[in-house]
Design an enzyme around this catalytic site. Sequence first.
Site, PDB file in Angstrom:
ATOM      1  N   ARG A   1     -57.674 -14.946  13.461  1.00 47.01           N
ATOM      2  CA  ARG A   1     -56.698 -16.042  13.527  1.00 47.01           C
ATOM      3  C   ARG A   1     -56.135 -16.223  12.124  1.00 47.01           C
ATOM      4  O   ARG A   1     -56.878 -16.547  11.194  1.00 47.01           O
ATOM      5  CB  ARG A   1     -57.370 -17.322  14.037  1.00 47.01           C
ATOM      6  CG  ARG A   1     -56.477 -18.538  13.957  1.00 47.01           C
ATOM      7  CD  ARG A   1     -57.002 -19.734  14.732  1.00 47.01           C
ATOM      8  NE  ARG A   1     -56.783 -19.573  16.153  1.00 47.01           N
ATOM      9  CZ  ARG A   1     -56.794 -20.564  17.045  1.00 47.01           C
ATOM     10  NH1 ARG A   1     -57.026 -21.800  16.652  1.00 47.01           N
ATOM     11  NH2 ARG A   1     -56.575 -20.336  18.325  1.00 47.01           N
TER      12      ARG A   1
ATOM     13  N   ARG B   1     -59.776 -18.709  29.685  1.00 53.84           N
ATOM     14  CA  ARG B   1     -59.799 -17.968  28.413  1.00 53.84           C
ATOM     15  C   ARG B   1     -61.076 -17.132  28.329  1.00 53.84           C
ATOM     16  O   ARG B   1     -61.056 -15.972  27.932  1.00 53.84           O
ATOM     17  CB  ARG B   1     -59.779 -18.934  27.207  1.00 53.84           C
ATOM     18  CG  ARG B   1     -58.607 -19.902  27.109  1.00 53.84           C
ATOM     19  CD  ARG B   1     -57.352 -19.236  26.617  1.00 53.84           C
ATOM     20  NE  ARG B   1     -57.513 -18.487  25.389  1.00 53.84           N
ATOM     21  CZ  ARG B   1     -57.453 -19.003  24.158  1.00 53.84           C
ATOM     22  NH1 ARG B   1     -57.217 -20.283  23.978  1.00 53.84           N
ATOM     23  NH2 ARG B   1     -57.577 -18.229  23.091  1.00 53.84           N
TER      24      ARG B   1
HETATM   25  N1   CP Z   1     -55.626 -23.069  22.707  1.00 57.00           N
HETATM   26  C1   CP Z   1     -56.287 -22.735  21.596  1.00 57.00           C
HETATM   27  O1   CP Z   1     -56.116 -21.645  21.039  1.00 57.00           O
HETATM   28  O2   CP Z   1     -57.160 -23.674  21.161  1.00 57.00           O
HETATM   29  P1   CP Z   1     -58.025 -23.646  19.830  1.00 57.00           P
HETATM   30  O3   CP Z   1     -57.102 -23.853  18.670  1.00 57.00           O
HETATM   31  O4   CP Z   1     -59.002 -24.759  20.012  1.00 57.00           O
HETATM   32  O5   CP Z   1     -58.711 -22.305  19.737  1.00 57.00           O
HETATM   33  N1  NVA Z   2     -48.881 -23.792  18.497  1.00 61.33           N
HETATM   34  C1  NVA Z   2     -50.214 -24.273  18.195  1.00 61.33           C
HETATM   35  C2  NVA Z   2     -51.212 -23.681  19.142  1.00 61.33           C
HETATM   36  C3  NVA Z   2     -52.631 -24.131  18.952  1.00 61.33           C
HETATM   37  C4  NVA Z   2     -53.582 -23.471  19.882  1.00 61.33           C
HETATM   38  C5  NVA Z   2     -50.554 -23.948  16.751  1.00 61.33           C
HETATM   39  O1  NVA Z   2     -50.236 -22.835  16.287  1.00 61.33           O
HETATM   40  O2  NVA Z   2     -51.131 -24.796  16.075  1.00 61.33           O
END
Ligand code: CP
Ligand code: NVA
Length: 304
Positions: A98, A287
């Site tokens: 991420r 998920r």
């Molecule tokens: N929807 C999603 O990616 O949630 P998190 O940020 O909690 O992982």
């Molecule tokens: N668009 C949001 C999604 C979080 C899961 C973000 O990037 O923060």
Amino acid sequence: MKDFLSITDLSRDEIYEIWDMTDRLRKNPFNDLLRNKNILLLFEKPSTRTRVSFEVGINQMGGRAIYMDASTSQLSRGESIEDTGHTLERYVDMIIARVYRHEDLVKLAMNFNKPVINALSDLEHPAQILSDYYTIKEKFGRVEGVKLAFVGDGSNNVATSLILGAAILWAKITVASPSRYQPKKAIVELAEEIKKGTVRVVEDPVEAVSDADVIYTDVFTSMGQEKEKEERLRMFLPKYQVNDELLAKSPAHSVFMHCLPAHYGEETTREVIYGPKSIVFDQAENRLHVQKALILKLFNIQLP
Ligand code: CP
Ligand code: NVA
């Protein structure tokens, strides 16, 4: 396919193959198929669902998940992505990352000769969307021809993957956003190239939801955009909030989706999240199931 950085890394057939595996994994959640596999979760941003669903999925299949907060790694002290990737490929079998900048993810994948999964970048959130269309299929029995309305920040990562996913899976999507926050032209063009007639972009949320089967929203301010929060709230509120009043303008059978976390009083309300149209917690649960199948697919591991 080595990596899953974009929803476009999968073809329609591959997605259906992953969903078939998902159905089988749901019947028999525990196995040993990832025995001796070490999988690194390398996260630059907070996470609840993505982190825990991936970790639990890996555990259920007998693998090991190692979580590394990037701010505690040497990346935070300037070690290059190149050196990091070449080092990590000597230790682990896959990286689920991420990141803030999608280009960093691409660089990591180029310097790590094993699979990399995008667990959210500024450009896309493909693991979310792979699972969300599975949820749509579960609820409607099909994805082809299903009409989605995305209301909110049409330029963000979730919207981008949702638009491209609609094209791959032959769904139809209308995005309702203020002009400044509409999907990038290149994304709309790419979607239209994949499947003509996929995307409609409008400013009026009522127009978007009036014939929608699925109403989807996400935060107005994504992670990394916190400085723009005040300005974004001014642009999006009150018109783009998905509340009971807006949902009442959608067909009786419509459902509400949100990738979560939700910000009550901004893009939606507590009443909607816990209301009769909401499928957000089924969406969150899926998920776990879908990502297990995704991991197996990237390792080319067949279910017995
Ligand atoms: N929807 C999603 O990616 O949630 P998190 O940020 O909690 O992982
Ligand atoms: N668009 C949001 C999604 C979080 C899961 C973000 O990037 O923060």
